[in-house]
Design a protein around this motif. Sequence first.
Motif, PDB file in Angstrom:
ATOM      1  N   ARG A   1      14.067 -33.077 -61.703  1.00 34.12           N
ATOM      2  CA  ARG A   1      12.912 -33.375 -60.870  1.00 34.12           C
ATOM      3  C   ARG A   1      12.060 -34.482 -61.483  1.00 34.12           C
TER       4      ARG A   1
ATOM      5  N   SER B   1      13.332 -38.232 -61.231  1.00 33.50           N
ATOM      6  CA  SER B   1      13.370 -38.629 -59.832  1.00 33.50           C
ATOM      7  C   SER B   1      11.967 -38.870 -59.291  1.00 33.50           C
ATOM      8  N   HIS B   2      11.009 -38.057 -59.722  1.00 34.87           N
ATOM      9  CA  HIS B   2       9.638 -38.252 -59.262  1.00 34.87           C
ATOM     10  C   HIS B   2       9.076 -39.553 -59.831  1.00 34.87           C
TER      11      HIS B   2
ATOM     12  N   ILE C   1      10.324 -42.611 -57.822  1.00 35.66           N
ATOM     13  CA  ILE C   1       9.822 -42.841 -56.470  1.00 35.66           C
ATOM     14  C   ILE C   1       8.693 -43.859 -56.460  1.00 35.66           C
TER      15      ILE C   1
ATOM     16  N   LEU D   1      14.290 -41.093 -52.203  1.00 37.51           N
ATOM     17  CA  LEU D   1      13.937 -40.000 -51.310  1.00 37.51           C
ATOM     18  C   LEU D   1      15.130 -39.088 -51.030  1.00 37.51           C
ATOM     19  N   TYR D   2      16.283 -39.709 -50.855  1.00 34.57           N
ATOM     20  CA  TYR D   2      17.471 -38.965 -50.432  1.00 34.57           C
ATOM     21  C   TYR D   2      18.054 -38.125 -51.562  1.00 34.57           C
TER      22      TYR D   2
ATOM     23  N   GLY E   1      16.794 -38.058 -54.892  1.00 38.21           N
ATOM     24  CA  GLY E   1      15.803 -37.554 -55.839  1.00 38.21           C
ATOM     25  C   GLY E   1      14.957 -36.440 -55.270  1.00 38.21           C
ATOM     26  N   ARG E   2      14.523 -36.624 -54.025  1.00 36.49           N
ATOM     27  CA  ARG E   2      13.655 -35.628 -53.395  1.00 36.49           C
ATOM     28  C   ARG E   2      14.398 -34.746 -52.391  1.00 36.49           C
TER      29      ARG E   2
ATOM     30  N   ASP F   1      14.991 -35.508 -49.490  1.00 35.47           N
ATOM     31  CA  ASP F   1      14.172 -35.668 -48.295  1.00 35.47           C
ATOM     32  C   ASP F   1      14.904 -36.577 -47.305  1.00 35.47           C
TER      33      ASP F   1
ATOM     34  N   ARG G   1      12.638 -38.455 -44.395  1.00 34.74           N
ATOM     35  CA  ARG G   1      11.890 -39.665 -44.755  1.00 34.74           C
ATOM     36  C   ARG G   1      12.795 -40.770 -45.294  1.00 34.74           C
TER      37      ARG G   1
ATOM     38  N   GLY H   1      17.284 -28.678 -57.171  1.00 33.90           N
ATOM     39  CA  GLY H   1      17.325 -30.026 -56.602  1.00 33.90           C
ATOM     40  C   GLY H   1      18.630 -30.747 -56.842  1.00 33.90           C
TER      41      GLY H   1
ATOM     42  N   SER I   1      21.534 -32.877 -56.114  1.00 38.71           N
ATOM     43  CA  SER I   1      21.758 -33.845 -55.040  1.00 38.71           C
ATOM     44  C   SER I   1      23.104 -33.661 -54.354  1.00 38.71           C
TER      45      SER I   1
END
Length: 642
Positions: free
Chosen positions: A394, A397-398, A401, A425-426, A428-429, A431, A434, A610, A612
């Motif tokens: 985490r 990756s944060h 961003i 975003l894809y 790392g998060r 998400d 977004r 998390g 991936s």
Amino acid sequence: MPGGNSANERKGVFLSYARSDRAQVEPIAKALQNAGFDLWWDALIEGGESFARTIEERLNRADAVIVIWSAASIRSDWVRDEAGQGRDLRMLVPISLDGSEPPIGFRQYHAVDFTHWDGKPDAPAFAALLRALAVPGASGTSGETSFPPRMGRIRSRRALLVAGGGAGAALLVGGGIAWRDGLFGDAARLANSLAVIPFANLGGNASQIYFSEGLSEEIRAALARDGGLRVAAPTSSNSFRGLSEDARTIATKLGVAFLLEGSVQRAADTVRVTAELIDAATGLSRWSQTFDRMLNDVFAVQSEIATAVTSALASRVGSHPRTSGGTQNIAAYDAFLRGRTLFSSDIDEASDRAALAQFDTAIALDSRYAAAYAARSRVRAAIASAYAKVSEWRGPSHIAIEDPRRAVALAPDLPQSQLALAYALYTGRLDVARARAPFERAYALGGGDADTAVSYAFFAVRTGNPAKAIQAVERATGLDRLNPRAFRAAASVQIAARNYSEALHAARQALQLQPTLGYANGYLAEALMLQGHLPEARTAYLAEARDLSKLPGLAIVERRLGNPAAANAAMKALVGTLGDSAIYQQAEVLAQWGQNDQAFAALLRAEAVGDSGLMLSATDPLLDPLRSDPRFPPLLKRLHLS
């Protein structure tokens, strides 16, 4: 003898067909021999000969390649491979034996219809074949037999991939990665296509190679951002670094109409850049210029060259490169080039961290250097993915961003900025929602770049758009015809799209280009396994060097082969060697073993940390046993994959 060929004038014909069609093919072979052709087909192989070597030698000696398409042959890797060589060397003469449509990639060639041939040499079908082979008299002409001109003898399939612009690319036909009409030979050279060959480093200072090659790459990137140009990717273009081959030869291999070549000579605070745009059809210069500048003016030179090349092609291209998101600080630019060279070397963690330090320097020297922020994000993400512990996933990756957000704010039209944000975003998060907009924006801005196209293809196929993914990866392999990683990406996309035969072709192409390429044997093995070819799949998995692909694959295939002890040993090794960094892969194995509860437990752990790998779950064939379970749709919904 029909056609009037004497013995020493007989033309060599190679006959490609599926073994199961031999009874129907034999009369065609006999009729061709009676018509005066020096025919070779595999029925002539003698005992003790090397099957593959003999076929290869005879294929390379042929003047024409007759490919007999049928329901069986369109599924044959050998037939497609041989057809690809015939097409790339402009020697292809196709026949339809049973009315089957040729695979995608070969449909632009009219196939002579033999579905109702009665075996007679004067029948319309055979006469049409003779005309296709340009036999005098068959169509009312006279003179000597006229075959399409050869492009040179090719010694091996590996050489063909390099020399013929990728005949093995024909292996990708049949259901997705279909080359557009005219991507091969002279017709392939689109009027707006070019390749930038790495600029020569003059002056003898080897330590400055990064600068000359970096400058040529910056120019290539500027040209690739022009929506009207089709620019060959650097991996393919760079394969001609320092070679003395002529422009026509290089352009043919890359499938482009123009080459941009040049040289860089750097001395103290001055730089001389010479650039020349060559028309491959004539070998003549379309434009050339020498720039003598102070070093801090090198950025203006990049822009001038890109603009001049675009202007030289103005009759074909009506747009101009977009803003680069670069810098005017020569020290920052120098650090950026050094960092990119280090990262591209892909050696180990130390080289990645050295690259990161260079990008840190570039940003410290110019806090508005968008390309450097995008590059630093990419390196940080790579380090987090390859070297970080699960507990650190985490964090890195944060951190990553923030860089792409800064890059997008500074240069929203820079594809690398949008791509860096999308990736962070894809993966790392996790998400997906977004990440969609920046992925779409990156592809719209930089679809002329192979790496951008590949990244978009992965996203598209994993989020339920296989048609878009296949189109994007087709573009990538077209732009980067000699890049094994592009074909490895194609294999992954085709597996996710459930096109296993096409995945096989793509993986084999990648391995032909680079036999040691990581994960390529894994994709080959997975496609084989999913088609039921279990012993072959095990062999391919054993050849895979990356444990993340090898161990789960062996755990699954050994179980299917009825070897529970070997399967359990592979699973134990997966857990013991990779631990929680391979939670998702453990879930794949458990799903394939029919242990659904344990598989879901692993997926939930992957979600918690998390992992991936979860981005694969919507289209991963190895998770298919879970899709009817009521617990699976909510997982996909939480991941925004449904």
